[in-house]
Scaffold this active site. Structure first.
Site, PDB file in Angstrom:
ATOM      1  CD  GLU A 193       2.586   3.514  -1.991  1.00 28.06           C
ATOM      2  OE1 GLU A 193       3.704   3.149  -2.854  1.00 28.06           O
ATOM      3  OE2 GLU A 193       1.332   3.077  -2.288  1.00 28.06           O
ATOM      4  CD  GLU A 210       6.245  -0.209  -2.495  1.00 26.48           C
ATOM      5  OE1 GLU A 210       5.893   0.248  -3.504  1.00 26.48           O
ATOM      6  OE2 GLU A 210       5.622  -0.296  -1.469  1.00 26.48           O
TER       7      GLU A 210
END
Length: 698
Positions: free
Chosen positions: A183, A255
């Site tokens: 991320e 995710e």
């Protein structure tokens, strides 16, 4: 990227077993290609340190039964290397990553290994060891040589270990994808790191590829991921509209948040399964082929080194498998049916040509078809308030608002994301057969006065300032103990309640300890940390309102337990307990709580409800060795109330009750097909008729 097994046979003829079992892994812009075939992959996150080795086989088995193809996990740097460059790193107990991966392999599943080594994951310092911050000139996660040296050292350590154990898919192991960084592209890299940010990402990609080049690497949330890295999507929604930054990269959702984590002082967050299923179906409708649930089993933040100071000890995450490893229904079952439905059209999804027909008002028909391929279709209603009926190829299909129907042959609807047919299970906590154990617990306690200072600083040291916690304790403790310049201890209200003994609850169901009444501190059973407790802080009383799954989801949309203790139940894994002999519970209490209410209970299914229409199969099940002890309710139609509290409505069926009792009483599970012979007294009801049932497990 593929490896020729024939060439390997010539080069490594002595390693026949490896060659026979090796798997080739590559990708194109459509899908991951395994042994030459494009694949649809359903994966789920299970973090090995948030459960115990004894729990792993059961968690993985239930994941496979739920229709998963792969298990995904982060790698937790600060757990494996708590002190810098130790001769022996920590790969013991619930940090035994290799054992975890082998359990995945034993179950016949693939593995996705997200090395990071920064992981976020609501984990202390995002998994980065605190000793990093004591290295001169250290700047983490940027083009900084001290950081790159330490990151490369740990990443190489992990890659070498999985290679030594032959765990890469090309070695016959389960690992089909690897991840570097995590991320990094969430924020504005240029603002945070300037020109050093892009340089660092390119370095990460080159470093990773130099370690492993025959299994693909991914970078999640990294829109400018350098080749050959595959950039991927994270989030509650929006991954249907996500497009990789390279035409040769498949569309991957790393995710899909099945719920959310809980903070101290916040209610319990939930994400309805209808909304999860809707987003998953939309993802596959939009050419996605690899999807991972974060989390599939959330688990527990054992010990004070995980969870961070603001996250409760439970990391349940409203996942399909709850914190204790129980199947959460209807989430687990409804998603299982979704996986099976999508798999029926795997060939069409990965090889077929795509044609979309937008009908307006959020209605879309998507068809995947090609020569020699059975076509597959999705019918979606993205309107969040209005139901619709679609006419397609001469047949009408009813689509509730915010739902997707799956037609694996473009003719018959086998699944709709909003039409939940699997059972609902209401979990209950039960005291041991011996009764209320809290009355039998005898406590010994004394005030705690700390005489040893932080490890590495000797028995005492003197400074003329307040110390920075992180660099002083190196994450070995949450506490610093000060004395005045007169040598007197500052008497803070710290107490060690030295301990009580108890007998392990009977049976095999998960065990919890109720710590309501205590203040704040940490708990241990037989020396194993259960994590931080703080049951006297309550959740915000506002915010719990009726939940509607329709519309894009946010973390605070569906909440329960407003005004209640943020957490009162703490998981005690069975492997922490000793059977037939006393067990020790130790509480470190810093706020002066009362332990007299503390007691141990087990978690199990108390009530199960389900419904089925004529021609469908109605299935019910208990867990943990419990059996169906009574049929409490059976009616055709829409009863008043909800599962566990049905009161009236519909047409009560005596015939159905008799059939259910004969088929289900005394069994841990049962299935019956609904026919027109069940409920003849309700024959006047208009078709289609739906039978609603509630039973008790005990």
């Amino acid at each position: 990227m593929e490896i020729s097994k024939y060439c390997l046979l010539l080069l490594v003829a002595s390693s026949l077993y490896y060659i026979v079992c090796s798997t080739t892994v590559s990708h194109d812009g459509r899908a991951l290609v395994i042994d030459g075939q494009r694949r649809v992959i359903f994966s789920g996150s299970i973090h090995y340190p948030r459960s115990t080795p004894e729990m792993w086989p059961d968690l993985i088995r239930k994941s496979k039964e739920g229709g998963l193809d792969a298990i995904e996990t982060y790698v937790f740097w600060n757990g494996h290397e708590p002190r810098r460059r130790e001769v022996v790193y920590n790969f013991e107990g619930n940090y035994d990553l290799i054992r975890f991966l082998k359990e995945v392999q034993n179950a016949g599943l693939y593995a996705i290994l997200r090395i990071g080594p920064y992981v976020c994951a609501e984990w202390n310092y995002g998994g980065l060891p605190v000793w990093l911050y004591k290295i001169p000139g250290m700047q983490t996660r940027t083009d900084n040589q001290p950081w790159k040296d330490e990151m490369q050292n740990f990443t190489t350590l992990i890659v070498d270990k999985v290679k030594e154990e032959r765990l890469l898919a090309t070695q016959g192991g389960p690992i089909i994808l690897l991840q570097i960084e995590n991320e990094y592209g969430n924020g504005d890299i240029e603002i945070h790191y300037g020109e050093a940010g892009p340089r660092y990402i390119n370095w990460c990609a080159n470093m990773a590829e130099s370690l492993v080049s025959d299994v693909p690497w991914i970078m999640c949330q990294q829109s400018d991921a350098p080749q050959p890295m595959i950039n991927t999507c994270n989030g509650f929604s929006g991954c249907d509209a996500f497009t990789p930054n390279n035409g040769n990269s498949p569309k991957i959702w790393t995710e899909n948040w099945t719920g959310w984590f809980k903070n101290w002082g916040s209610p319990d967050p939930h994400r309805p399964v209808e909304e999860v299923a809707f987003q998953v179906a939309r993802f596959f409708q939009s050419n996605g082929t690899i999807q991972n649930y974060y989390m599939y089993h959330g688990g527990t933040n054992f010990g004070r080194t995980s969870g961070g100071p603001y996250i409760v000890t439970s990391y349940d995450y409203d996942a399909p498998l709850d914190e204790y490893g129980n199947i959460r229904q209807p989430k687990w079952g409804h998603l299982k049916e979704l996986h099976a439905s999508v798999k029926l059209m795997e060939k069409a999804l990965t090889y077929g040509e795509v044609v979309e027909d937008h009908l307006g008002n959020g209605l879309t028909i998507t068809k995947f078809s090609g020569d020699g391929i059975v076509p597959g279709c999705f019918l979606s209603n993205q309107n969040s308030t209005v139901d619709a009926t679609i006419s397609f190829q001469g047949t009408k299909y009813f689509l509730p608002a915010w739902s997707v129907s799956i037609l694996p042959d473009c003719k018959k609807e086998v699944y709709n994301t909003a039409k939940v047919k699997t059972q609902t299970s209401i979990m209950v906590k039960k005291k041991d057969n011996a009764g209320d154990q809290s009355k039998d617990l005898r406590w010994s306690w004394k005030p705690e006065r700390l005489h040893d200072s932080a490890k590495g600083f000797g028995n005492s040291f003197t400074v003329n300032k307040l110390l920075e916690q992180k660099t002083t304790t190196v994450d070995a403790s949450d506490y610093l103990w000060y004395t005045t310049n007169k040598g007197e201890e500052l008497m803070l209200p710290l107490h060690l309640l030295l301990k009580t003994t108890f007998e392990a609850p009977l049976g095999s169901e998960p065990v919890v300890v109720d710590l309501l009444g205590l203040g704040k501190g940490e708990a241990w059973v037989n020396g194993n940390s259960l994590g931080r407790f703080w049951p006297n802080i309550t959740a915000n009383p506002d915010g719990c309102k009726q939940c509607d799954y329709r519309g894009n989801f946010q973390a605070n949309k569906c909440q329960t337990a407003c005004g209640e203790a943020s957490q009162r139940w703490y998981h005690v894994p069975r492997s922490f307990l000793k059977r037939g002999e006393p067990n020790t519970l130790t509480l470190f209490e810093e706020a002066g709580g009362d332990p007299n209410q503390v007691n141990f209970q087990t978690v199990t299914v108390g009530t199960a409800c389900t419904s089925a229409g004529e021609g469908d199969v109605l299935s019910l099940s208990c867990q943990g060795g419990r059996t169906i002890s009574s049929v409490d309710f059976a009616t055709f139609g829409e009863p008043d109330g909800t599962c566990g509290a049905y009161v009236s409505g519909g047409c009560g069926s005596d015939e159905a009750v008799v059939i259910l009792k004969n088929a289900c009483l005394g069994r841990d599970s049962c299935s019956i097909k609904i026919s027109d012979k069940i409920g003849t007294s309700c024959a006047k009801l208009a078709s289609p008729r739906k039978l609603v049932v509630q039973v008790t497990c005990s």
